[in-house]
Enzyme design. Structure first.
Site, PDB file in Angstrom:
ATOM      1  N   ARG A  26      34.651  41.577  46.727  1.00 48.23           N
ATOM      2  CA  ARG A  26      35.443  40.859  45.718  1.00 48.23           C
ATOM      3  C   ARG A  26      36.656  41.690  45.301  1.00 48.23           C
ATOM      4  NH1 ARG A  26      30.185  39.724  43.765  1.00 48.23           N
ATOM      5  NH2 ARG A  26      30.372  41.279  42.107  1.00 48.23           N
ATOM      6  N   LYS A  58      42.516  31.528  29.549  1.00 51.45           N
ATOM      7  CA  LYS A  58      42.274  30.155  29.999  1.00 51.45           C
ATOM      8  C   LYS A  58      40.883  29.700  29.602  1.00 51.45           C
ATOM      9  CE  LYS A  58      40.522  28.560  33.677  1.00 51.45           C
ATOM     10  NZ  LYS A  58      40.101  28.205  35.049  1.00 51.45           N
ATOM     11  N   GLU A  64      42.884  23.803  29.302  1.00 55.81           N
ATOM     12  CA  GLU A  64      42.684  23.058  30.553  1.00 55.81           C
ATOM     13  C   GLU A  64      41.627  21.970  30.383  1.00 55.81           C
ATOM     14  OE1 GLU A  64      41.307  23.675  35.238  1.00 55.81           O
ATOM     15  OE2 GLU A  64      41.463  25.416  33.914  1.00 55.81           O
ATOM     16  N   LYS A  68      47.210  23.323  30.996  1.00 53.97           N
ATOM     17  CA  LYS A  68      46.868  23.247  32.421  1.00 53.97           C
ATOM     18  C   LYS A  68      46.242  21.875  32.633  1.00 53.97           C
ATOM     19  CE  LYS A  68      44.533  25.451  36.318  1.00 53.97           C
ATOM     20  NZ  LYS A  68      44.013  26.695  36.914  1.00 53.97           N
TER      21      LYS A  68
END
Length: 339
Positions: free
Chosen positions: A46, A136, A177, A219
């Protein structure tokens, strides 16, 4: 950060010809993507994958910021340089996903509520100290038989507003979002109706929670036919419906709108964004915050040989970033894909 600083960061996120790279996949999601290319999902892989993306030469030319996962915000390159420093040197704003995922909503079959408000004030303070400039939170709205319900839409809008207020308190720009999922057989009209209702509920809550819209980013999901719809709307129809929906429900004071790709193909997401930006002057910039639609070509190539294909995979990312940067200005053309 003062209110003027929040506004400055929000404006930088949607600077002309630039958008957001979303690399905030959860452990489960990145695992699925790695599995698709035969890569083991472990911390080393990762880290190496995110390093490949974040060290792409010229990344800041078309990418204004990148949304990171908690693990990634704390990681460094192989030579020990913190990812946050790499991003800052490239002119890319560090962002952080702060919700803890969408979970089944009690009493509402088929619907979800996003969790993560408990302890969020403290986590935001830590993330700000680690260098995060924006955050976010994703809510999920599903279209189906007798759903979404007003209860689900309102509960998710309320959570998004509480999150946004906490972000601004912590000197972090909130990206809100409310994703209306593409999954289903619904048509363009139903997508429009649900998206408009969701956005109206969201901005009512943001207003009630005293969120500074000039220092916040939406978003948004596009108004688009369901992925299993029999007769799917074309690029022009999607662009016109999406822009009209935003004009109906999104205040002009908002700093900007970035779109999620939501299961669209790479070029489809780019074409839709370009078509919207050709519709004339709008109250806010329209740009992108794509995950898979920016990463997919790079991941496929990197997965073939994680040591030998780094530069080639970075070229793939740089190309998709450039295509979407042009689309954010209404200057994209499919002929540029061959180049």
């Amino acid at each position: 950060m003062s209110s003027s600083d929040l506004v400055a960061v929000a404006q930088a996120m949607v600077a002309e010809g630039k958008g957001i790279l979303a690399i905030d996949e959860s452990m489960g999601t990145i695992g699925k993507r790695f599995k698709s290319v035969g890569i083991e999902n472990n911390e080393d892989n990762r880290r190496a994958y995110r390093e490949m993306l974040l060290t792409t030469p010229g990344l800041g030319d078309h990418i204004s910021g990148a949304i990171l996962f908690d693990e990634t915000l704390r990681q460094s390159t192989a030579d020990g340089t913190p990812f946050v420093q790499v991003m800052q040197d490239a002119g890319v704003l560090p962002g952080i996903k702060v919700d803890t995922g969408a979970h089944p909503m009690a009493g509402h079959s088929g619907e979800k509520i996003t969790e993560g408000l408990d302890g969020l004030r403290g986590r935001l303070e830590e993330y700000r100290g680690l260098g995060a400039r924006f955050a976010k939170w994703r809510a999920v709205i599903t279209i189906g038989e007798n759903i979404p319900t007003a209860s689900c839409v309102d509960a998710n809008a309320h959570a998004l507003a509480r999150y946004a207020a906490l972000c601004q308190e912590a000197d972090i720009v909130p990206m809100v979002e409310p994703e209306v999922l593409m999954d289903g057989t619904h048509g363009l009209d139903e997508s429009f109706e649900v998206t408009e209702a969701t956005l109206r509920a969201l901005f009512n809550q943001l207003y009630d929670h005293n969120v500074l819209l000039e220092g916040a980013i939406l978003k948004a999901s596009m108004v688009i036919s369901g992925s299993d719809a029999e007769d799917r709307a074309g690029v022009g129809e999607v662009a016109e419906a999406t822009v009209q929906c935003l004009l109906n429900a999104v205040p002009a004071a908002l700093a900007g709108v970035v779109f999620l790709s939501g299961g669209q193909s790479d070029q489809e997401a780019t074409a839709h964004l370009d078509a919207m930006n050709r519709l004339g002057d709008l109250p806010w910039p329209l740009s992108f915050s794509y995950g898979r639609a920016l990463q997919a070509p790079s991941l496929a190539l990197w997965g073939e040989n994680v040591s030998a294909n780094v530069a080639a995979a970075q070229n793939k990312l740089a190309h998709r970033a450039r295509m979407n940067g042009l689309a954010a200005m209404g200057q994209y053309d499919t002929s540029l894909e061959a180049a």
